[in-house]
Design an enzyme around this catalytic site. Structure first.
Site, PDB file in Angstrom:
ATOM      1  N   ARG A  57       0.858  -1.208   0.000  1.00  0.00           N
ATOM      2  CA  ARG A  57       0.000   0.000   0.000  1.00  0.00           C
ATOM      3  C   ARG A  57       0.891   1.255   0.000  1.00  0.00           C
ATOM      4  O   ARG A  57       0.646   2.217  -0.706  1.00  0.00           O
ATOM      5  CB  ARG A  57      -0.894   0.062   1.250  1.00  0.00           C
ATOM      6  CG  ARG A  57      -1.804  -1.116   1.494  1.00  0.00           C
ATOM      7  CD  ARG A  57      -3.064  -1.063   0.652  1.00  0.00           C
ATOM      8  NE  ARG A  57      -2.871  -1.396  -0.744  1.00  0.00           N
ATOM      9  CZ  ARG A  57      -2.592  -2.623  -1.203  1.00  0.00           C
ATOM     10  NH1 ARG A  57      -2.452  -3.640  -0.400  1.00  0.00           N
ATOM     11  NH2 ARG A  57      -2.436  -2.830  -2.502  1.00  0.00           N
ATOM     12  N   GLN A  87      -9.755  10.042   7.161  1.00  0.00           N
ATOM     13  CA  GLN A  87      -9.715   8.624   7.552  1.00  0.00           C
ATOM     14  C   GLN A  87      -8.623   7.925   6.747  1.00  0.00           C
ATOM     15  O   GLN A  87      -8.324   6.767   6.993  1.00  0.00           O
ATOM     16  CB  GLN A  87     -11.046   7.956   7.234  1.00  0.00           C
ATOM     17  CG  GLN A  87     -12.218   8.505   8.012  1.00  0.00           C
ATOM     18  CD  GLN A  87     -13.530   7.911   7.529  1.00  0.00           C
ATOM     19  OE1 GLN A  87     -13.898   6.819   7.898  1.00  0.00           O
ATOM     20  NE2 GLN A  87     -14.225   8.642   6.696  1.00  0.00           N
ATOM     21  N   ASP A  90      -3.155   7.553   3.564  1.00  0.00           N
ATOM     22  CA  ASP A  90      -2.196   8.154   2.628  1.00  0.00           C
ATOM     23  C   ASP A  90      -1.879   9.584   3.069  1.00  0.00           C
ATOM     24  O   ASP A  90      -2.541  10.139   3.947  1.00  0.00           O
ATOM     25  CB  ASP A  90      -2.735   8.101   1.184  1.00  0.00           C
ATOM     26  CG  ASP A  90      -3.938   9.012   0.948  1.00  0.00           C
ATOM     27  OD1 ASP A  90      -3.856  10.208   1.280  1.00  0.00           O
ATOM     28  OD2 ASP A  90      -4.957   8.531   0.395  1.00  0.00           O
ATOM     29  N   HIS A 105      -7.032   7.522  11.297  1.00  0.00           N
ATOM     30  CA  HIS A 105      -6.679   6.099  11.256  1.00  0.00           C
ATOM     31  C   HIS A 105      -5.201   5.870  10.972  1.00  0.00           C
ATOM     32  O   HIS A 105      -4.820   4.811  10.491  1.00  0.00           O
ATOM     33  CB  HIS A 105      -7.551   5.390  10.197  1.00  0.00           C
ATOM     34  CG  HIS A 105      -9.011   5.396  10.554  1.00  0.00           C
ATOM     35  ND1 HIS A 105     -10.009   5.263   9.620  1.00  0.00           N
ATOM     36  CD2 HIS A 105      -9.626   5.527  11.755  1.00  0.00           C
ATOM     37  CE1 HIS A 105     -11.191   5.307  10.242  1.00  0.00           C
ATOM     38  NE2 HIS A 105     -10.980   5.481  11.531  1.00  0.00           N
TER      39      HIS A 105
HETATM   40  N1  NAD Z   1      -6.472   6.218   0.499  1.00  0.00           N
HETATM   41  C1  NAD Z   1      -6.475   5.614   1.687  1.00  0.00           C
HETATM   42  O1  NAD Z   1      -5.716   5.941   2.573  1.00  0.00           O
HETATM   43  C2  NAD Z   1      -7.482   4.511   1.932  1.00  0.00           C
HETATM   44  C3  NAD Z   1      -7.917   3.705   0.902  1.00  0.00           C
HETATM   45  C4  NAD Z   1      -8.833   2.690   1.207  1.00  0.00           C
HETATM   46  C5  NAD Z   1      -9.308   2.550   2.508  1.00  0.00           C
HETATM   47  N2  NAD Z   1      -8.858   3.370   3.489  1.00  0.00           N
HETATM   48  C6  NAD Z   1      -9.398   3.194   4.856  1.00  0.00           C
HETATM   49  O2  NAD Z   1     -10.560   2.398   4.798  1.00  0.00           O
HETATM   50  C7  NAD Z   1     -11.605   2.850   5.625  1.00  0.00           C
HETATM   51  C8  NAD Z   1     -12.833   2.852   4.729  1.00  0.00           C
HETATM   52  O3  NAD Z   1     -13.795   3.855   4.968  1.00  0.00           O
HETATM   53  P1  NAD Z   1     -14.127   4.983   3.884  1.00  0.00           P
HETATM   54  O4  NAD Z   1     -15.514   5.421   4.200  1.00  0.00           O
HETATM   55  O5  NAD Z   1     -13.026   5.971   3.852  1.00  0.00           O
HETATM   56  O6  NAD Z   1     -14.089   4.240   2.488  1.00  0.00           O
HETATM   57  P2  NAD Z   1     -15.157   3.309   1.771  1.00  0.00           P
HETATM   58  O7  NAD Z   1     -14.418   2.473   0.787  1.00  0.00           O
HETATM   59  O8  NAD Z   1     -16.039   2.619   2.759  1.00  0.00           O
HETATM   60  O9  NAD Z   1     -16.084   4.325   0.975  1.00  0.00           O
HETATM   61  C9  NAD Z   1     -15.581   5.043  -0.119  1.00  0.00           C
HETATM   62  C10 NAD Z   1     -16.601   6.087  -0.527  1.00  0.00           C
HETATM   63  O10 NAD Z   1     -16.005   6.829  -1.567  1.00  0.00           O
HETATM   64  C11 NAD Z   1     -16.973   7.043  -2.576  1.00  0.00           C
HETATM   65  N3  NAD Z   1     -16.248   7.264  -3.825  1.00  0.00           N
HETATM   66  C12 NAD Z   1     -15.830   6.370  -4.747  1.00  0.00           C
HETATM   67  N4  NAD Z   1     -15.174   6.987  -5.744  1.00  0.00           N
HETATM   68  C13 NAD Z   1     -15.171   8.304  -5.438  1.00  0.00           C
HETATM   69  C14 NAD Z   1     -14.640   9.465  -6.058  1.00  0.00           C
HETATM   70  N5  NAD Z   1     -13.968   9.392  -7.226  1.00  0.00           N
HETATM   71  N6  NAD Z   1     -14.828  10.662  -5.474  1.00  0.00           N
HETATM   72  C15 NAD Z   1     -15.511  10.767  -4.286  1.00  0.00           C
HETATM   73  N7  NAD Z   1     -16.041   9.698  -3.656  1.00  0.00           N
HETATM   74  C16 NAD Z   1     -15.865   8.482  -4.224  1.00  0.00           C
HETATM   75  C17 NAD Z   1     -17.862   5.827  -2.548  1.00  0.00           C
HETATM   76  O11 NAD Z   1     -19.158   6.116  -3.073  1.00  0.00           O
HETATM   77  C18 NAD Z   1     -17.908   5.497  -1.050  1.00  0.00           C
HETATM   78  O12 NAD Z   1     -18.997   6.133  -0.425  1.00  0.00           O
HETATM   79  C19 NAD Z   1     -11.168   4.191   6.126  1.00  0.00           C
HETATM   80  O13 NAD Z   1     -11.028   4.083   7.486  1.00  0.00           O
HETATM   81  C20 NAD Z   1      -9.794   4.450   5.524  1.00  0.00           C
HETATM   82  O14 NAD Z   1      -8.838   4.606   6.551  1.00  0.00           O
HETATM   83  C21 NAD Z   1      -7.957   4.344   3.224  1.00  0.00           C
END
Ligand code: NAD
Length: 232
Positions: A57, A87, A90, A105
């Site tokens: 990751r 949350q 990154d 997180h």
């Molecule tokens: N980038 C990262 O650091 C990363 C990536 C994946 C998961 N996580 C972690 O996983 C947990 C998951 O919870 P969450 O609610 O953040 O993620 P989630 O995967 O549960 O939800 C993602 C949300 O993003 C929306 N989405 C999808 N594409 C999008 C876009 N282009 N623009 C805007 N919105 C878009 C979806 O409709 C959805 O509601 C978090 O605690 C987080 O720490 C982090």
């Protein structure tokens, strides 16, 4: 006096940078089970697998770039006091130039002790690899600085304090399924202006005073920017 905006972002914020969300189709949950890689039990059972998962990751995150939405949020600092609560693990908000980012997180670019005092010190990881021989100052193996399922969220109270003072509160790209983070939408004062940006927002259960912007992060933040500038 400058108005105060608090952003609350989730995995969708970084989707257009090429980082998978967890729950969308093609997301990480379909490839790995939570128990295997994101719980304290997983670390106890197989720290090498967990370390390798987060190494991959971290490698992906280092190789990607902030998108236009991260950058626009950073540009808003020219006009507003901006706090970002994320949350995401990154560091794309920071790399876009946001100066005030609170990670709920954790931050994958750092490690912490797997011993009894994990939050006492965060160790920056140079490059993408954390290895078995990386130890904290007390001699315990270093683990990723990530809050796993079943662990407490050390920055939660600080996030509430920020949200309670917001003139504008903007939620972006989170399915609001992970607790306690999802509860944060209930802490802003009644007179603050509240927005939520997500392509699937029409199906969300959120307080009725949120203005829904059913869009991806980049187009949604552009729309928000126009609304904010017109409101000044
Ligand atoms: N980038 C990262 O650091 C990363 C990536 C994946 C998961 N996580 C972690 O996983 C947990 C998951 O919870 P969450 O609610 O953040 O993620 P989630 O995967 O549960 O939800 C993602 C949300 O993003 C929306 N989405 C999808 N594409 C999008 C876009 N282009 N623009 C805007 N919105 C878009 C979806 O409709 C959805 O509601 C978090 O605690 C987080 O720490 C982090």
């Amino acid at each position: 006096m400058r108005k105060n905006i608090v952003f609350f972002s989730g995995a969708g914020m970084s989707a257009e940078s090429g980082i998978n969300t967890f729950r969308d189709s093609g997301g990480l949950w379909e490839q790995y089970s939570i128990e295997e890689i994101a719980t304290p039990q997983a670390w106890k059972l197989n720290p090498t697998l967990v370390t390798e998962f987060y190494n991959q990751r971290r490698k992906q995150i280092i190789e990607t770039n902030p998108n236009a939405a991260h950058k626009l949020i950073a540009e808003l600092q020219n006009t507003f006091t901006v706090h970002v609560i994320t949350q995401n693990i990154d560091d794309l908000h920071e790399r876009a130039g946001s100066r005030d980012v609170l990670h709920l997180h954790g931050n994958i670019r750092f490690a912490k002790s797997s011993g009894p005092n994990p939050e006492s010190k965060y160790y920056p990881i140079s490059g993408w690899k954390l290895t078995e021989s990386d130890l904290c100052s007390e001699g315990f193996r270093l683990r990723p600085h990530v809050v796993w399922f079943g662990e407490s969220v050390p920055n939660f109270d600080q996030a509430i304090e920020l949200i309670e003072k917001a003139d504008y509160f903007v939620v972006i790209g989170t399915s609001l399924q992970v607790y306690p983070a999802a509860n944060l939408v209930h802490f802003c004062k009644s007179e603050s202006q509240k927005y939520i940006i997500d392509p699937h927002v029409d199906s969300f259960q959120i307080p009725s005073d949120f203005i829904r912007i059913p869009a991806n992060a980049i187009s949604g933040v552009k729309e928000l920017n126009n609304l904010l500038m017109n409101s000044l």
